[in-house]
Motif scaffolding. Sequence first.
Motif, PDB file in Angstrom:
ATOM      1  N   TRP A  50       0.824  -1.209   0.000  1.00 23.34           N
ATOM      2  CA  TRP A  50       0.000   0.000   0.000  1.00 23.34           C
ATOM      3  C   TRP A  50       0.856   1.257   0.000  1.00 23.34           C
ATOM      4  O   TRP A  50       0.506   2.263  -0.620  1.00 23.34           O
ATOM      5  N   GLN A  51       1.988   1.217   0.693  1.00 17.87           N
ATOM      6  CA  GLN A  51       2.902   2.355   0.659  1.00 17.87           C
ATOM      7  C   GLN A  51       3.496   2.526  -0.741  1.00 17.87           C
ATOM      8  O   GLN A  51       3.645   3.650  -1.232  1.00 17.87           O
ATOM      9  N   VAL A  57       1.289   6.702  -6.878  1.00 18.74           N
ATOM     10  CA  VAL A  57       0.283   7.736  -7.139  1.00 18.74           C
ATOM     11  C   VAL A  57       0.866   9.121  -6.872  1.00 18.74           C
ATOM     12  O   VAL A  57       0.663  10.061  -7.649  1.00 18.74           O
ATOM     13  N   LEU A  58       1.619   9.259  -5.788  1.00 18.63           N
ATOM     14  CA  LEU A  58       2.237  10.552  -5.473  1.00 18.63           C
ATOM     15  C   LEU A  58       3.200  10.987  -6.563  1.00 18.63           C
ATOM     16  O   LEU A  58       3.179  12.145  -6.997  1.00 18.63           O
ATOM     17  N   CYS A  59       4.037  10.081  -7.039  1.00 15.69           N
ATOM     18  CA  CYS A  59       4.972  10.417  -8.115  1.00 15.69           C
ATOM     19  C   CYS A  59       4.229  10.787  -9.388  1.00 15.69           C
ATOM     20  O   CYS A  59       4.631  11.702 -10.107  1.00 15.69           O
ATOM     21  N   ARG A  60       3.147  10.085  -9.648  1.00 16.31           N
ATOM     22  CA  ARG A  60       2.360  10.382 -10.841  1.00 16.31           C
ATOM     23  C   ARG A  60       1.730  11.772 -10.735  1.00 16.31           C
ATOM     24  O   ARG A  60       1.684  12.520 -11.713  1.00 16.31           O
ATOM     25  N   LEU A  61       1.277  12.131  -9.545  1.00 19.18           N
ATOM     26  CA  LEU A  61       0.693  13.457  -9.351  1.00 19.18           C
ATOM     27  C   LEU A  61       1.750  14.552  -9.447  1.00 19.18           C
ATOM     28  O   LEU A  61       1.502  15.619  -9.999  1.00 19.18           O
ATOM     29  N   LEU A  62       2.941  14.297  -8.895  1.00 24.57           N
ATOM     30  CA  LEU A  62       3.978  15.316  -8.886  1.00 24.57           C
ATOM     31  C   LEU A  62       4.674  15.481 -10.236  1.00 24.57           C
ATOM     32  O   LEU A  62       4.979  16.590 -10.649  1.00 24.57           O
ATOM     33  N   PHE A  63       4.938  14.376 -10.912  1.00 24.73           N
ATOM     34  CA  PHE A  63       5.779  14.436 -12.102  1.00 24.73           C
ATOM     35  C   PHE A  63       5.040  14.211 -13.407  1.00 24.73           C
ATOM     36  O   PHE A  63       5.582  14.448 -14.470  1.00 24.73           O
ATOM     37  N   GLY A  64       3.836  13.753 -13.358  1.00 24.80           N
ATOM     38  CA  GLY A  64       3.061  13.552 -14.574  1.00 24.80           C
ATOM     39  C   GLY A  64       1.597  13.534 -14.222  1.00 24.80           C
ATOM     40  O   GLY A  64       1.213  13.017 -13.186  1.00 24.80           O
ATOM     41  N   ASN A  65       0.797  14.109 -15.063  1.00 24.72           N
ATOM     42  CA  ASN A  65      -0.628  14.110 -14.766  1.00 24.72           C
ATOM     43  C   ASN A  65      -1.271  12.872 -15.366  1.00 24.72           C
ATOM     44  O   ASN A  65      -0.680  12.138 -16.127  1.00 24.72           O
ATOM     45  N   PHE A  66      -2.496  12.636 -15.028  1.00 22.73           N
ATOM     46  CA  PHE A  66      -3.185  11.412 -15.421  1.00 22.73           C
ATOM     47  C   PHE A  66      -3.844  11.554 -16.790  1.00 22.73           C
ATOM     48  O   PHE A  66      -4.939  11.063 -17.008  1.00 22.73           O
TER      49      PHE A  66
END
Length: 115
Positions: A50-51, A57-66
């Motif tokens: 889960w971590q 998800v955090l990296c995706r939010l910070l470095f690339g959008n969905f």
Amino acid sequence: MSNRKFSKGIKFLLCLPVIALIATALGYIVMYLWNWILPEVTHAGQLNFWQALGLLVLCRLLFGNFNKGGGNRFREKAWGMRSKWQNMNDEERAKFKEEYKRRCGGWGNRNKEAI
């Protein structure tokens, strides 16, 4: 219209297991790589699934959008414009250049009189 919504709903329901499988696989890959490399190199703690999924998800939010397709949209637009340019005749190209200068001519090419 409702038939179209129904077919979209069916496609969405069929995609859910695939999305869950991809998310699970990526979570385990992140967890495995983190636990294999970082504790030994940087003395970081180990991650559970889960971590690792939260980190993903955090990296995706910070470095690339969905966005769908990621960064290929600009490349696709550029190739589309290139093919349009190649299919234009000389008159259409001149018209396009004039319109471009009218809309974007001030960028980097300011006249000294205008300042």
